[in-house]
Design a protein around this motif. Sequence first.
Motif, PDB file in Angstrom:
ATOM      1  N   LEU A 116       0.828  -1.201   0.000  1.00 26.38           N
ATOM      2  CA  LEU A 116       0.000   0.000   0.000  1.00 26.38           C
ATOM      3  C   LEU A 116       0.864   1.253   0.000  1.00 26.38           C
ATOM      4  CD1 LEU A 116      -2.804   1.341   0.229  1.00 26.38           C
ATOM      5  CD2 LEU A 116      -2.559   1.181   2.707  1.00 26.38           C
ATOM      6  N   ILE A 117       1.908   1.264   0.833  1.00 25.70           N
ATOM      7  CA  ILE A 117       2.816   2.411   0.872  1.00 25.70           C
ATOM      8  C   ILE A 117       3.478   2.613  -0.488  1.00 25.70           C
ATOM      9  CG2 ILE A 117       4.962   3.291   1.864  1.00 25.70           C
ATOM     10  CD1 ILE A 117       4.192   1.985   4.486  1.00 25.70           C
ATOM     11  N   TYR A 118       3.921   1.522  -1.089  1.00 27.29           N
ATOM     12  CA  TYR A 118       4.595   1.617  -2.389  1.00 27.29           C
ATOM     13  C   TYR A 118       3.651   2.188  -3.445  1.00 27.29           C
ATOM     14  CZ  TYR A 118       7.613   0.300  -6.301  1.00 27.29           C
ATOM     15  OH  TYR A 118       8.419   0.326  -7.414  1.00 27.29           O
ATOM     16  N   LYS A 119       2.386   1.746  -3.435  1.00 30.66           N
ATOM     17  CA  LYS A 119       1.407   2.253  -4.398  1.00 30.66           C
ATOM     18  C   LYS A 119       1.171   3.743  -4.192  1.00 30.66           C
ATOM     19  CE  LYS A 119      -1.732   2.094  -7.590  1.00 30.66           C
ATOM     20  NZ  LYS A 119      -1.330   1.925  -9.020  1.00 30.66           N
ATOM     21  N   GLN A 120       1.082   4.191  -2.954  1.00 30.07           N
ATOM     22  CA  GLN A 120       0.874   5.613  -2.694  1.00 30.07           C
ATOM     23  C   GLN A 120       2.103   6.431  -3.087  1.00 30.07           C
ATOM     24  OE1 GLN A 120      -0.540   6.215   1.312  1.00 30.07           O
ATOM     25  NE2 GLN A 120      -2.491   5.202   0.902  1.00 30.07           N
ATOM     26  N   LEU A 121       3.292   5.888  -2.920  1.00 30.77           N
ATOM     27  CA  LEU A 121       4.499   6.574  -3.386  1.00 30.77           C
ATOM     28  C   LEU A 121       4.488   6.695  -4.911  1.00 30.77           C
ATOM     29  CD1 LEU A 121       7.237   4.948  -1.111  1.00 30.77           C
ATOM     30  CD2 LEU A 121       6.407   7.307  -1.006  1.00 30.77           C
TER      31      LEU A 121
END
Length: 390
Positions: free
Chosen positions: A234-239
């Motif tokens: 999820l963090i990677y997608k938001q980045l």
Amino acid sequence: FDKLQWLLCLLIVVALGVNAIGPYLSTEMLNAKKYARQIQLTKSNDFYKDNEKVTENAIPVVDKQSAIKLGDKKMGSMSEYVSQFVVDNTYNQINYNGKAVRVTTLNYGSNLKWLTNHWSGLPAYIMVDMVTQDTKIVKLENKMKFTIHDHFFRNINRYIRFRYPTLMYAKPAFEIDEKGNPFYVAPVYTYEIGLFGGRDIKGAIVVDASSGHVRYYRREKVPKWVDRVYPAELIYKQLENSGKYSGGFFNNYLSQKGVLKPTKGYSYLAIDDDIYMYTGFTSVSGDSSNVGFALVNMRTKKAKFYPIAGATEASAMKSAKGKVENYGYDATFPILLNVDNVPSYFLSLKDEEGLVKKYAFVSVENYEIVGIGDSVKEARENYMKLINDS
């Protein structure tokens, strides 16, 4: 039609309308700025201050694949367990009493062995120290009866669903608290953009794997020992969205001014009492070098950006492997460190069996500077000599 039939038809029309229009209202084209702002990267950060100088006895050298090998070897020596249980290969990285460790549960060897053992529960979990490679099986006085490996109403997903039927949650992750007690942590998510877009975390469900005690915490109230509230994916997608849409939707496809993308892959750092995910950022016009790095707290999602230009992680891995090409070693994904005020990658070099054989430091600013050694200390000394010579 009577009133009830008219009401039923109206509900069907509304449901079909929501299903048809909802995804469109949540698209990136209509909400590019909202997607870009889901994660806030602060940019006035001091890499050298935030990442204090490290010593060789505090650098994690074990990645997930190495942890699997160490855990399997340890399990093979435990005669009282090996005939009934196997090791789960999850090996989540957490911060345990200030140490970077990987932890995973045992699993029942088969359905028949579940039938004969599930009343008492899973008797232990495995902990691997990522710095020393010390591996131990932690035996539990109160065995785990609520796990992802159980069946029926003790399966952790079903157990959570019956207690919180209206909450949407991600896959529960195994963790331990500072006393070594086993828990499962399930991030609870919601949609913040339109009807079905912008997934984000609003809290977490924490389940005691031994007693079954369960509680939902709002995001800001999650216990501090919990390290992984936000899933890394999820963090990677938001980045990704932050890099693509900071200048708007059409800018990403036309002029691409200021458009960045995270590098392929990420790793974790243990800082203070938390686990941070880090990845590099590179320009969409080319991926030969990074323009900076993102460091994100996996419990709070507090994110920092460090504008340090240099080699990508893939370039560092290739450079390190090139130094030991005759051995055919593979490289782990690098860890970003501050080595005597020099931004540096650290990685382990493994043989075909997945066992760590050598260590390497690679300069972020010049990936041709590579220090190799049979120990972390030797690799660091060789690296610093090359840095000083250059």
